[in-house]
Write a protein that holds these residues in place. Structure first.
Motif, mmCIF file in Angstrom:
data_model
loop_
_atom_site.group_PDB
_atom_site.id
_atom_site.type_symbol
_atom_site.label_atom_id
_atom_site.label_comp_id
_atom_site.label_asym_id
_atom_site.label_seq_id
_atom_site.Cartn_x
_atom_site.Cartn_y
_atom_site.Cartn_z
ATOM 1 N N ASN A 124 0.844 -1.200 0.000
ATOM 2 C CA ASN A 124 0.000 0.000 0.000
ATOM 3 C C ASN A 124 0.880 1.252 0.000
ATOM 4 N N ALA A 125 0.575 2.183 -0.895
ATOM 5 C CA ALA A 125 1.330 3.439 -0.968
ATOM 6 C C ALA A 125 0.355 4.607 -1.080
ATOM 7 N N ILE A 126 0.653 5.681 -0.353
ATOM 8 C CA ILE A 126 -0.142 6.902 -0.430
ATOM 9 C C ILE A 126 0.798 8.044 -0.812
ATOM 10 N N LEU A 127 0.537 8.632 -1.972
ATOM 11 C CA LEU A 127 1.339 9.742 -2.468
ATOM 12 C C LEU A 127 0.565 11.039 -2.309
ATOM 13 N N TYR A 128 1.243 12.064 -1.829
ATOM 14 C CA TYR A 128 0.672 13.404 -1.731
ATOM 15 C C TYR A 128 1.289 14.239 -2.848
ATOM 16 N N LEU A 129 0.424 14.727 -3.752
ATOM 17 C CA LEU A 129 0.881 15.372 -4.974
ATOM 18 C C LEU A 129 0.344 16.796 -5.050
ATOM 19 N N TRP A 130 1.230 17.778 -4.830
ATOM 20 C CA TRP A 130 0.839 19.171 -4.981
ATOM 21 C C TRP A 130 0.758 19.517 -6.468
ATOM 22 N N TYR A 131 -0.105 20.455 -6.821
ATOM 23 C CA TYR A 131 -0.101 20.936 -8.206
ATOM 24 C C TYR A 131 -0.742 22.315 -8.294
ATOM 25 N N ASP A 132 -0.096 23.193 -9.077
ATOM 26 C CA ASP A 132 -0.679 24.485 -9.389
ATOM 27 C C ASP A 132 -1.714 24.221 -10.466
ATOM 28 N N ASN A 133 -2.971 24.158 -10.040
ATOM 29 C CA ASN A 133 -4.040 23.761 -10.951
ATOM 30 C C ASN A 133 -4.307 24.794 -12.041
ATOM 31 N N GLU A 134 -3.679 25.961 -11.953
ATOM 32 C CA GLU A 134 -3.794 26.963 -13.010
ATOM 33 C C GLU A 134 -2.539 27.003 -13.877
ATOM 34 N N PHE A 135 -1.400 27.336 -13.276
ATOM 35 C CA PHE A 135 -0.196 27.546 -14.073
ATOM 36 C C PHE A 135 0.432 26.231 -14.528
ATOM 37 N N GLY A 136 0.540 25.259 -13.625
ATOM 38 C CA GLY A 136 1.111 23.966 -14.016
ATOM 39 C C GLY A 136 0.311 23.323 -15.125
ATOM 40 N N TYR A 137 -1.018 23.424 -15.018
ATOM 41 C CA TYR A 137 -1.875 22.869 -16.070
ATOM 42 C C TYR A 137 -1.682 23.626 -17.376
ATOM 43 N N SER A 138 -1.581 24.957 -17.305
ATOM 44 C CA SER A 138 -1.371 25.752 -18.516
ATOM 45 C C SER A 138 -0.076 25.355 -19.219
ATOM 46 N N CYS A 139 0.955 25.034 -18.433
ATOM 47 C CA CYS A 139 2.221 24.567 -19.017
ATOM 48 C C CYS A 139 2.018 23.263 -19.778
ATOM 49 N N GLN A 140 1.203 22.366 -19.221
ATOM 50 C CA GLN A 140 0.908 21.109 -19.906
ATOM 51 C C GLN A 140 0.161 21.366 -21.216
ATOM 52 N N VAL A 141 -0.766 22.317 -21.203
ATOM 53 C CA VAL A 141 -1.505 22.666 -22.418
ATOM 54 C C VAL A 141 -0.540 23.143 -23.502
ATOM 55 N N VAL A 142 0.365 24.035 -23.146
ATOM 56 C CA VAL A 142 1.316 24.565 -24.128
ATOM 57 C C VAL A 142 2.215 23.454 -24.661
ATOM 58 N N ARG A 143 2.599 22.508 -23.791
ATOM 59 C CA ARG A 143 3.426 21.388 -24.261
ATOM 60 C C ARG A 143 2.697 20.555 -25.305
ATOM 61 N N VAL A 144 1.403 20.337 -25.098
ATOM 62 C CA VAL A 144 0.622 19.585 -26.081
ATOM 63 C C VAL A 144 0.565 20.353 -27.406
ATOM 64 N N VAL A 145 0.337 21.661 -27.333
ATOM 65 C CA VAL A 145 0.276 22.470 -28.551
ATOM 66 C C VAL A 145 1.630 22.460 -29.258
ATOM 67 N N GLN A 146 2.719 22.552 -28.493
ATOM 68 C CA GLN A 146 4.044 22.475 -29.104
ATOM 69 C C GLN A 146 4.234 21.140 -29.824
ATOM 70 N N HIS A 147 3.737 20.074 -29.228
ATOM 71 C CA HIS A 147 3.908 18.749 -29.832
ATOM 72 C C HIS A 147 3.132 18.629 -31.138
ATOM 73 N N VAL A 148 1.858 19.033 -31.140
ATOM 74 C CA VAL A 148 1.038 18.834 -32.343
ATOM 75 C C VAL A 148 1.438 19.781 -33.465
ATOM 76 N N THR A 149 2.163 20.852 -33.136
ATOM 77 C CA THR A 149 2.612 21.776 -34.175
ATOM 78 C C THR A 149 4.047 21.519 -34.609
ATOM 79 N N GLY A 150 4.711 20.564 -33.968
ATOM 80 C CA GLY A 150 6.068 20.222 -34.356
ATOM 81 C C GLY A 150 7.131 21.161 -33.836
ATOM 82 N N VAL A 151 6.809 21.993 -32.840
ATOM 83 C CA VAL A 151 7.825 22.896 -32.294
ATOM 84 C C VAL A 151 8.244 22.451 -30.890
ATOM 85 N N GLU A 152 7.946 21.224 -30.542
ATOM 86 C CA GLU A 152 8.432 20.667 -29.281
ATOM 87 C C GLU A 152 9.803 20.054 -29.579
ATOM 88 N N TYR A 153 10.835 20.814 -29.339
ATOM 89 C CA TYR A 153 12.170 20.397 -29.736
ATOM 90 C C TYR A 153 12.743 19.363 -28.775
#
Length: 481
Positions: free
Chosen positions: A444-473
């Motif tokens: 049994n393992a319990i992980l506590y995971l902090w996350y900036d639900n606004e900025f951290g998520y926005s970074c993930q969104v931009v990474r996806v856009v970079q990937h689908v546009t081919g500019v994720e170097y």
């Protein structure tokens, strides 16, 4: 000379070194489209103190503080190479070189480690790809900040327009003001001016057209010189393929939703399943902030230990969907005052796991409690593992995942004994493992995971856009699989 004098002199010396790094980092970014990282944290446009703090943070991951005196030679070595667009982690260069027993010089080792970004193997700079934001709320404005920050040489993503409903007198001035100042995320790093006559916001030289429309059918983007653009829908009004297809107007090539998609819309968590996006897919979702927070560590744990079942409880900051004071709301509890109550509600993150991790044959349940903080949440991920382990083993494994794996941009790691939610505002990771709170008992393992639900998520969104546009170097040295 006293110990205090020695310490101060050392600090001033390191300040001078960090200061010398800034023009090198800036020139690589502007002229060669190279982003310099330090353990997956960008050093582009950072101050002297920020560079020093980022180096100091390395001790939380590796146990040893990293000095600018160690990384500067690798940075200088990069300037001698014929580099193409890439991301280069000088922290990883220093760490891997330290463990290399061949006796190579810094210059020789660096050239070998980044060989894929040089000479005939390098990627050529591409022309910029247009981006349109449909909606300009919390996530929309943070994504705008990130796109402007990453404009760099001009060969990447270009924020061309924002589509909103007209809000009344001085609409564009008020929207620019919200982009300029944010109560949570602070001041915009740069300058913003407004040309009301042309409905244009100028942010760090980027001309952003503000287009007023009540629905997607009213806009012909080619009339604004926009072509083959990626449209990021931040409204959440349409979440299925039929609704989101309305955005596929002249000038728009792909649509990315910043909310969980319904039906057959792919839910993408960058770092986990972004490689599964079909080249001809025009509509996709970045799932939710909580899904992005739990799926990367869940994948990491499943890969190493196996996961038989799990439950996620999110203690989530309140959002605009809730009421400031008690008032009618279509949901059962969200009508009660957000800043005055803990509010039990549902989360779709658990059910979304199946879309992002289809090979995970384990039931995952979930629920959520909204609490009176404006940003940063924590996901408590309780797992039944496929084998027994120890707390020390799990923490050592997750520390290494955060440092060297393909998930290092998604998973961060902290050993700070006094960490609280506000410490993680502005984090660019999808989630941060809190080592001190982690609990392991057999299987049994319990992980506590902090996350900036606004900025951290926005970074993930931009990474996806970079990937689908081919500019994720590509990143060098290449992360471990």
């Amino acid at each position: 000379m006293t110990v205090n004098d020695d310490s101060f002199t050392n600090w001033k010396n390191r300040e001078e070194i960090a200061e010398s790094m800034i023009p090198i980092i800036g020139k690589l970014h502007r002229e060669r489209d190279v982003t310099v990282l330090l353990h997956s944290r960008s050093l582009v446009n950072k101050s002297v103190v920020s560079i020093l703090k980022t180096h100091r943070f390395a001790r939380q991951i590796t146990g040893v503080e990293l000095s600018v005196t160690e990384t500067l030679p690798y940075l200088r070595a990069l300037t001698t190479l014929d580099l193409g667009p890439s991301q280069i982690d000088i922290g990883m260069l220093a760490a891997t070189h330290r463990g290399d027993d061949r006796g190579l010089t810094v210059e020789a080792f660096t050239a070998e480690a980044v060989a894929g970004a040089t000479g005939a193997d390098k990627i050529e700079s591409r022309s910029g790809r247009d981006v349109v934001l449909y909606g300009f709320g919390r996530i929309g404005r943070l994504v705008a900040r990130l796109l402007i920050e990453k404009a760099g040489s001009g060969n990447g993503l270009r924020l061309r327009a924002v589509v909103v409903r007209r809000g009344g007198a001085q609409d564009i001035v008020k929207r620019a003001s919200l982009l300029r100042r944010d109560s949570i995320h602070g001041q915009f790093q740069g300058t913003i001016t407004v040309d009301e006559a042309s409905s244009t916001i100028f942010a760090n030289g980027n001309a952003i057209k503000v287009i007023y429309a009540n629905d997607p059918s009213e806009v012909d983007y080619t009339a604004y010189g926009i072509k083959d653009a990626v449209l990021i829908d931040n409204t959440g009004i349409w979440r299925d393929r039929e609704g989101l297809s309305q955005h596929l107007r002249p000038g728009i090539d792909k649509v990315v939703l910043t909310a969980p998609g319904k039906g057959d819309v792919p839910n993408i968590v960058h770092g986990v399943n972004h490689d599964m996006i079909k080249p001809d897919e025009q509509i996709l979702s970045c799932a939710s902030c909580t899904t992005n927070a739990i799926v990367p560590p869940l994948k990491a744990m499943a890969d190493e230990y196996g996961v038989l079942r799990g439950h996620v409880e999110t203690v989530h900051s309140f959002t605009n969907d809730q009421n400031l004071l008690d008032n009618y709301h279509k949901a059962d509890r969200r009508g009660r005052s957000a800043p005055l109550n803990m509010v039990i509600t549902e989360t779709g993150a658990a059910s979304a796991v199946a879309k992002a991790l289809p090979d995970l044959d384990a039931p995952i349940t979930g629920s959520s409690i909204r609490v009176p903080v404006p940003d940063v949440s924590i996901a408590i991920l309780s797992l039944r593992l496929g084998r027994e382990t120890t707390r020390e083993e799990v923490l050592g494994y997750l520390r290494n995942v955060s440092l060297t794996s393909a998930l290092k941009r998604q998973i961060d790691f902290t050993t700070a004994p006094d960490a609280v939610s506000s410490d993680f505002m502005g984090s660019r990771h999808a989630s941060i493992v809190d080592a001190g709170a982690t609990k392991v008992d057999g299987d049994n393992a319990i992980l506590y995971l902090w996350y900036d639900n606004e900025f951290g998520y926005s970074c993930q969104v931009v990474r996806v856009v970079q990937h689908v546009t081919g500019v994720e170097y590509p990143t060098y040295p290449a992360p471990a699989v």
